[in-house]
Motif scaffolding. Structure first.
Motif, PDB file in Angstrom:
ATOM      1  N   ARG A 149       0.030 -62.735  41.537  1.00 11.81           N
ATOM      2  CA  ARG A 149      -0.063 -62.325  42.947  1.00 11.81           C
ATOM      3  C   ARG A 149      -0.248 -60.815  43.066  1.00 11.81           C
ATOM      4  NH1 ARG A 149       2.119 -65.503  47.229  1.00 11.81           N
ATOM      5  NH2 ARG A 149       1.366 -63.759  48.478  1.00 11.81           N
ATOM      6  N   LEU A 150       0.502 -60.058  42.266  1.00 15.21           N
ATOM      7  CA  LEU A 150       0.366 -58.603  42.295  1.00 15.21           C
ATOM      8  C   LEU A 150      -1.036 -58.165  41.859  1.00 15.21           C
ATOM      9  CD1 LEU A 150       3.858 -57.674  40.836  1.00 15.21           C
ATOM     10  CD2 LEU A 150       3.027 -57.050  43.129  1.00 15.21           C
ATOM     11  N   GLU A 151      -1.602 -58.855  40.866  1.00 17.52           N
ATOM     12  CA  GLU A 151      -2.963 -58.547  40.409  1.00 17.52           C
ATOM     13  C   GLU A 151      -3.995 -58.801  41.500  1.00 17.52           C
ATOM     14  OE1 GLU A 151      -4.007 -59.068  35.804  1.00 17.52           O
ATOM     15  OE2 GLU A 151      -3.425 -60.934  36.797  1.00 17.52           O
ATOM     16  N   LYS A 152      -3.821 -59.902  42.213  1.00 15.65           N
ATOM     17  CA  LYS A 152      -4.819 -60.328  43.198  1.00 15.65           C
ATOM     18  C   LYS A 152      -4.658 -59.659  44.558  1.00 15.65           C
ATOM     19  CE  LYS A 152      -5.390 -64.778  40.983  1.00 15.65           C
ATOM     20  NZ  LYS A 152      -4.957 -66.157  40.945  1.00 15.65           N
ATOM     21  N   ASP A 153      -3.479 -59.140  44.843  1.00 17.51           N
ATOM     22  CA  ASP A 153      -3.205 -58.602  46.172  1.00 17.51           C
ATOM     23  C   ASP A 153      -2.795 -57.130  46.087  1.00 17.51           C
ATOM     24  OD1 ASP A 153      -2.389 -57.964  48.716  1.00 17.51           O
ATOM     25  OD2 ASP A 153      -1.025 -59.652  48.933  1.00 17.51           O
ATOM     26  N   PRO A 154      -3.718 -56.215  46.365  1.00 24.33           N
ATOM     27  CA  PRO A 154      -3.397 -54.789  46.269  1.00 24.33           C
ATOM     28  C   PRO A 154      -2.387 -54.317  47.319  1.00 24.33           C
ATOM     29  CG  PRO A 154      -5.583 -55.090  47.188  1.00 24.33           C
ATOM     30  CD  PRO A 154      -5.106 -56.446  46.758  1.00 24.33           C
ATOM     31  N   ASN A 155      -2.107 -55.148  48.311  1.00 26.88           N
ATOM     32  CA  ASN A 155      -1.141 -54.782  49.345  1.00 26.88           C
ATOM     33  C   ASN A 155       0.256 -55.345  49.089  1.00 26.88           C
ATOM     34  OD1 ASN A 155      -2.975 -53.291  50.969  1.00 26.88           O
ATOM     35  ND2 ASN A 155      -3.875 -55.230  51.589  1.00 26.88           N
ATOM     36  N   ALA A 156       0.456 -55.983  47.948  1.00 25.67           N
ATOM     37  CA  ALA A 156       1.769 -56.508  47.582  1.00 25.67           C
ATOM     38  C   ALA A 156       2.543 -55.439  46.817  1.00 25.67           C
ATOM     39  CB  ALA A 156       1.615 -57.759  46.721  1.00 25.67           C
ATOM     40  N   VAL A 157       3.860 -55.434  46.994  1.00 28.21           N
ATOM     41  CA  VAL A 157       4.698 -54.456  46.304  1.00 28.21           C
ATOM     42  C   VAL A 157       5.821 -55.166  45.544  1.00 28.21           C
ATOM     43  CG1 VAL A 157       4.217 -52.609  47.949  1.00 28.21           C
ATOM     44  CG2 VAL A 157       6.202 -54.048  48.292  1.00 28.21           C
ATOM     45  N   LEU A 207       3.467 -51.462  36.452  1.00 30.50           N
ATOM     46  CA  LEU A 207       2.304 -51.846  37.254  1.00 30.50           C
ATOM     47  C   LEU A 207       1.167 -50.831  37.149  1.00 30.50           C
ATOM     48  CD1 LEU A 207       4.051 -53.068  40.565  1.00 30.50           C
ATOM     49  CD2 LEU A 207       3.569 -54.348  38.465  1.00 30.50           C
ATOM     50  N   SER A 208       1.234 -49.950  36.152  1.00 23.14           N
ATOM     51  CA  SER A 208       0.228 -48.893  36.047  1.00 23.14           C
ATOM     52  C   SER A 208      -1.183 -49.445  35.857  1.00 23.14           C
ATOM     53  CB  SER A 208       0.580 -47.912  34.935  1.00 23.14           C
ATOM     54  OG  SER A 208       0.615 -48.553  33.679  1.00 23.14           O
ATOM     55  N   SER A 209      -1.322 -50.591  35.218  1.00 25.64           N
ATOM     56  CA  SER A 209      -2.662 -51.174  35.046  1.00 25.64           C
ATOM     57  C   SER A 209      -3.237 -51.665  36.378  1.00 25.64           C
ATOM     58  CB  SER A 209      -2.638 -52.324  34.039  1.00 25.64           C
ATOM     59  OG  SER A 209      -1.877 -53.414  34.531  1.00 25.64           O
ATOM     60  N   LEU A 210      -2.362 -51.781  37.387  1.00 26.29           N
ATOM     61  CA  LEU A 210      -2.788 -52.176  38.733  1.00 26.29           C
ATOM     62  C   LEU A 210      -2.887 -50.956  39.651  1.00 26.29           C
ATOM     63  CD1 LEU A 210      -0.441 -55.278  39.235  1.00 26.29           C
ATOM     64  CD2 LEU A 210      -2.755 -55.209  38.266  1.00 26.29           C
ATOM     65  N   ASN A 211      -2.740 -49.766  39.056  1.00 29.56           N
ATOM     66  CA  ASN A 211      -2.746 -48.507  39.802  1.00 29.56           C
ATOM     67  C   ASN A 211      -1.662 -48.463  40.873  1.00 29.56           C
ATOM     68  OD1 ASN A 211      -4.959 -47.326  38.403  1.00 29.56           O
ATOM     69  ND2 ASN A 211      -6.321 -48.671  39.561  1.00 29.56           N
ATOM     70  N   ARG A 212      -0.513 -49.032  40.531  1.00 28.45           N
ATOM     71  CA  ARG A 212       0.647 -49.025  41.431  1.00 28.45           C
ATOM     72  C   ARG A 212       1.898 -48.733  40.637  1.00 28.45           C
ATOM     73  NH1 ARG A 212       0.223 -54.643  44.275  1.00 28.45           N
ATOM     74  NH2 ARG A 212      -1.505 -54.969  42.878  1.00 28.45           N
ATOM     75  N   SER A 213       2.945 -48.420  41.373  1.00 22.31           N
ATOM     76  CA  SER A 213       4.255 -48.196  40.772  1.00 22.31           C
ATOM     77  C   SER A 213       5.246 -49.190  41.334  1.00 22.31           C
ATOM     78  CB  SER A 213       4.755 -46.782  41.083  1.00 22.31           C
ATOM     79  OG  SER A 213       3.887 -45.824  40.537  1.00 22.31           O
ATOM     80  N   VAL A 214       6.256 -49.472  40.552  1.00 23.46           N
ATOM     81  CA  VAL A 214       7.368 -50.292  41.018  1.00 23.46           C
ATOM     82  C   VAL A 214       8.236 -49.407  41.905  1.00 23.46           C
ATOM     83  CG1 VAL A 214       9.434 -51.551  40.296  1.00 23.46           C
ATOM     84  CG2 VAL A 214       7.342 -51.689  38.925  1.00 23.46           C
ATOM     85  N   GLY A 227       5.707 -46.569  56.090  1.00 26.36           N
ATOM     86  CA  GLY A 227       4.733 -46.954  57.108  1.00 26.36           C
ATOM     87  C   GLY A 227       3.636 -47.888  56.630  1.00 26.36           C
ATOM     88  N   SER A 228       3.608 -48.191  55.333  1.00 27.59           N
ATOM     89  CA  SER A 228       2.598 -49.130  54.845  1.00 27.59           C
ATOM     90  C   SER A 228       2.944 -50.536  55.330  1.00 27.59           C
ATOM     91  CB  SER A 228       2.509 -49.104  53.316  1.00 27.59           C
ATOM     92  OG  SER A 228       3.686 -49.612  52.743  1.00 27.59           O
ATOM     93  N   HIS A 229       1.983 -51.409  55.305  1.00 21.77           N
ATOM     94  CA  HIS A 229       2.173 -52.793  55.755  1.00 21.77           C
ATOM     95  C   HIS A 229       1.893 -53.746  54.594  1.00 21.77           C
ATOM     96  CE1 HIS A 229       1.701 -50.626  59.523  1.00 21.77           C
ATOM     97  NE2 HIS A 229       2.292 -51.643  60.112  1.00 21.77           N
ATOM     98  N   PRO A 230       2.855 -53.901  53.679  1.00 18.99           N
ATOM     99  CA  PRO A 230       2.598 -54.792  52.544  1.00 18.99           C
ATOM    100  C   PRO A 230       2.435 -56.237  53.009  1.00 18.99           C
ATOM    101  CG  PRO A 230       4.911 -54.176  52.601  1.00 18.99           C
ATOM    102  CD  PRO A 230       4.219 -53.368  53.668  1.00 18.99           C
ATOM    103  N   SER A 231       1.573 -56.938  52.319  1.00 24.22           N
ATOM    104  CA  SER A 231       1.368 -58.360  52.622  1.00 24.22           C
ATOM    105  C   SER A 231       2.501 -59.199  52.044  1.00 24.22           C
ATOM    106  CB  SER A 231       0.036 -58.820  52.050  1.00 24.22           C
ATOM    107  OG  SER A 231       0.002 -58.516  50.663  1.00 24.22           O
TER     108      SER A 231
END
Length: 149
Positions: free
Chosen positions: A20-28, A46-53, A80-84
């Protein structure tokens, strides 16, 4: 009188969470363990997804009292972000479920209406026959990306 306590908390196994994290860039992913656990045991990477935990203690070390500002800190971390979707992870899935339920009960305080998930089995998973964690199930045992600081 309303009985609405926010969105239900769903559970996903670590591999499904990663998918889910791979497929959804708005998930945290929020790791709710203690600072000591992040330092000495490691944390998802999550660095391979260009995100941080996002790391926010649900229970504060050393007395393991519930962090009274947890939901507020989640809101601040989202900035203020709107995670899915928001995925909560701890050592074995118990603390993260409690943390997810607290956020669910206060979901009106969060931006948007994200789906909430507990990562079943957690980062280290259940105890094996030798009463050790990290090899039977969980994020690490499934070979998902992680790092130790």
């Amino acid at each position: 009188m309303s009985t609405d306590t926010g969105p239900a908390v769903q559970e996903l196994l670590p591999a499904h969470t990663w998918d889910r994290l791979e497929k959804d860039p708005n998930a945290v992913l929020i790791d709710v363990r203690t600072k000591a656990e992040w330092s000495f045991v490691g944390k998802p990477d999550l660095s391979s997804l260009n995100r941080s935990v996002i790391t926010i203690e649900w229970c504060e070390y050393p007395d393991m009292s519930v962090n009274p500002r947890f939901v507020e800190e989640v809101k601040e971390a989202l900035d203020g972000s709107h995670p899915s979707a928001i995925f909560f992870i701890c050592r074995s899935g118990a603390r993260s479920m409690n943390a997810a339920r607290a956020v669910s009960a206060s979901s009106g305080d969060l931006p948007g209406t994200p789906d909430l998930f507990n990562v079943a089995e957690g980062f280290e998973g259940d105890l094996d026959s030798q009463e050790r964690r990290g090899g039977l199930n969980g994020w690490k045992a499934q070979g998902l990306p992680w790092r130790q600081s």
